[in-house]
Design a protein around this motif. Structure first.
Motif, PDB file in Angstrom:
ATOM      1  N   GLU A  37       0.829  -1.203   0.000  1.00 25.73           N
ATOM      2  CA  GLU A  37       0.000   0.000   0.000  1.00 25.73           C
ATOM      3  C   GLU A  37       0.868   1.261   0.000  1.00 25.73           C
ATOM      4  O   GLU A  37       0.363   2.370  -0.063  1.00 25.73           O
ATOM      5  CB  GLU A  37      -0.919  -0.051   1.221  1.00 25.73           C
ATOM      6  N   GLY A  38       2.195   1.076   0.131  1.00 27.40           N
ATOM      7  CA  GLY A  38       3.090   2.222   0.079  1.00 27.40           C
ATOM      8  C   GLY A  38       3.543   2.745   1.430  1.00 27.40           C
ATOM      9  O   GLY A  38       4.174   3.804   1.519  1.00 27.40           O
ATOM     10  N   TYR A  39       3.224   2.030   2.521  1.00 28.05           N
ATOM     11  CA  TYR A  39       3.723   2.428   3.839  1.00 28.05           C
ATOM     12  C   TYR A  39       5.060   1.745   4.105  1.00 28.05           C
ATOM     13  O   TYR A  39       5.387   0.726   3.503  1.00 28.05           O
ATOM     14  CB  TYR A  39       2.757   1.990   4.944  1.00 28.05           C
ATOM     15  N   ASN A  40       5.806   2.285   5.054  1.00 29.64           N
ATOM     16  CA  ASN A  40       6.978   1.573   5.553  1.00 29.64           C
ATOM     17  C   ASN A  40       6.531   0.592   6.626  1.00 29.64           C
ATOM     18  O   ASN A  40       5.642   0.899   7.414  1.00 29.64           O
ATOM     19  CB  ASN A  40       7.970   2.533   6.202  1.00 29.64           C
ATOM     20  N   CYS A  41       7.195  -0.569   6.683  1.00 29.71           N
ATOM     21  CA  CYS A  41       6.858  -1.530   7.728  1.00 29.71           C
ATOM     22  C   CYS A  41       8.043  -1.694   8.661  1.00 29.71           C
ATOM     23  O   CYS A  41       9.154  -1.982   8.228  1.00 29.71           O
ATOM     24  CB  CYS A  41       6.495  -2.876   7.124  1.00 29.71           C
ATOM     25  N   LYS A  42       7.819  -1.441   9.947  1.00 30.60           N
ATOM     26  CA  LYS A  42       8.845  -1.703  10.960  1.00 30.60           C
ATOM     27  C   LYS A  42       8.381  -2.874  11.801  1.00 30.60           C
ATOM     28  O   LYS A  42       7.172  -3.080  11.964  1.00 30.60           O
ATOM     29  CB  LYS A  42       9.047  -0.472  11.828  1.00 30.60           C
ATOM     30  N   ILE A  43       9.330  -3.594  12.353  1.00 28.77           N
ATOM     31  CA  ILE A  43       8.983  -4.841  13.029  1.00 28.77           C
ATOM     32  C   ILE A  43       9.465  -4.851  14.477  1.00 28.77           C
ATOM     33  O   ILE A  43      10.577  -4.412  14.782  1.00 28.77           O
ATOM     34  CB  ILE A  43       9.616  -6.034  12.266  1.00 28.77           C
ATOM     35  N   ALA A  44       8.611  -5.335  15.371  1.00 32.92           N
ATOM     36  CA  ALA A  44       9.027  -5.657  16.734  1.00 32.92           C
ATOM     37  C   ALA A  44       8.437  -7.027  17.067  1.00 32.92           C
ATOM     38  O   ALA A  44       7.294  -7.319  16.705  1.00 32.92           O
ATOM     39  CB  ALA A  44       8.520  -4.606  17.720  1.00 32.92           C
ATOM     40  N   VAL A  45       9.232  -7.863  17.718  1.00 35.86           N
ATOM     41  CA  VAL A  45       8.780  -9.225  18.013  1.00 35.86           C
ATOM     42  C   VAL A  45       8.322  -9.327  19.467  1.00 35.86           C
ATOM     43  O   VAL A  45       7.536 -10.188  19.823  1.00 35.86           O
ATOM     44  CB  VAL A  45       9.918 -10.236  17.700  1.00 35.86           C
ATOM     45  N   THR A  46       8.800  -8.423  20.308  1.00 39.30           N
ATOM     46  CA  THR A  46       8.427  -8.434  21.731  1.00 39.30           C
ATOM     47  C   THR A  46       7.866  -7.068  22.132  1.00 39.30           C
ATOM     48  O   THR A  46       8.027  -6.079  21.415  1.00 39.30           O
ATOM     49  CB  THR A  46       9.659  -8.717  22.619  1.00 39.30           C
ATOM     50  N   GLY A  47       7.244  -7.036  23.303  1.00 38.76           N
ATOM     51  CA  GLY A  47       6.705  -5.785  23.830  1.00 38.76           C
ATOM     52  C   GLY A  47       7.800  -4.770  24.116  1.00 38.76           C
ATOM     53  O   GLY A  47       7.643  -3.568  23.862  1.00 38.76           O
ATOM     54  N   THR A  48       8.922  -5.254  24.631  1.00 39.69           N
ATOM     55  CA  THR A  48      10.042  -4.361  24.941  1.00 39.69           C
ATOM     56  C   THR A  48      10.577  -3.711  23.662  1.00 39.69           C
ATOM     57  O   THR A  48      10.830  -2.504  23.629  1.00 39.69           O
ATOM     58  CB  THR A  48      11.181  -5.154  25.631  1.00 39.69           C
ATOM     59  N   GLN A  49      10.721  -4.519  22.629  1.00 38.26           N
ATOM     60  CA  GLN A  49      11.175  -3.966  21.342  1.00 38.26           C
ATOM     61  C   GLN A  49      10.194  -2.909  20.834  1.00 38.26           C
ATOM     62  O   GLN A  49      10.595  -1.890  20.274  1.00 38.26           O
ATOM     63  CB  GLN A  49      11.277  -5.075  20.293  1.00 38.26           C
TER      64      GLN A  49
END
Ligand code: CA
Length: 232
Positions: free
Chosen positions: A28-40
């Motif tokens: 859709e043209g957004y950037n995707c950032k990733i976190a695997v845990t709540g702290t991240q």
């Protein structure tokens, strides 16, 4: 142009779901950032530019609800919660703790992107200093200066409570508003959890604005959670 794209932070420990969400938002043209845990996730919001958070409630380290609580101490960034179908109570609780909306697994890419668009629009409206006094959704129009409601250009008479309910939903159009939040707003914090009065009020409101109250086109029931008025 890359830095003008909105940043969507996906907080999800399930790799398949994470990849699906990221694929959809990037498409859709957004950037995707990733976190695997709540702290991240908390660290990402603290240290990076994030516009919307998609937050799974079941995370390996801290509970998703605690992530919402923490972020809400210092940020109003939209949080869309992702949860399983049998977690109605948890969804409503997450919303009452400060989440903006929710998605129930499994959800489609269309649903996901619609929720993100609504969240981004609400941020824009919040940042807009010109106060909006007329809200229009389909044939339904609310004039907040004059306290009037029109349906297909005809004025609809509302009781003060019906007006308050409709205006609360319209101010949050596209987003779910929980039963608890509605009761608190309309009857006050001391009213408790009695939902019967709200159900009666909603039935009356629907009779006035829906052609077929059994198949509403404006106000949708989100079973076990609350109500959502459509956005367009
Ligand atoms: Ca999970």
């Amino acid at each position: 142009m890359n830095d003008t794209k909105e940043n969507i932070l996906v907080v999800e420990d399930d790799m398949q779901i994470r990849n699906f969400i990221c694929y959809s938002v990037r498409n859709e043209g957004y950037n995707c950032k990733i976190a695997v845990t709540g702290t991240q996730a908390i660290n990402a919001v603290l240290n990076e530019s994030v516009d919307v958070i998609i937050l799974d409630l079941g995370l390996p380290d801290i509970d998703g609800i605690d992530v919402i609580n923490e972020i809400r101490q210092w940020s109003e960034i939209p949080i869309i919660v992702v949860s399983a179908r049998d977690q109605d109570k948890e969804k409503a609780y997450a919303l009452d703790m400060g989440a903006d909306d929710y998605l129930t697994k499994p959800f489609s890419s269309t649903e996901l992107l619609a929720r993100i668009r609504v969240a981004l629009r609400h941020v824009k409206r919040r940042g807009n200093s010109i106060k909006q006094t007329v809200i229009q959704v389909g044939g339904l129009r609310l004039d907040m200066d004059k306290h009037l409601v029109f349906l297909d250009e005809k004025e609809v008479h509302m009781t003060p409570m019906e007006y308050s309910l409709l205006s609360l939903l319209l101010k949050n159009r596209g987003k779910v508003v929980t039963t608890a939040a509605i009761i608190k707003e309309l009857w006050g914090p001391g009213y408790g959890q009695d939902t019967q009065a709200l159900r009666t009020l909603m039935a009356g409101l629907r009779r006035k604005i829906e052609l077929n109250p059994a198949k509403p086109r404006y106000i949708m029931t989100e079973i076990g959670v609350g109500y959502r008025i459509v956005e367009e």
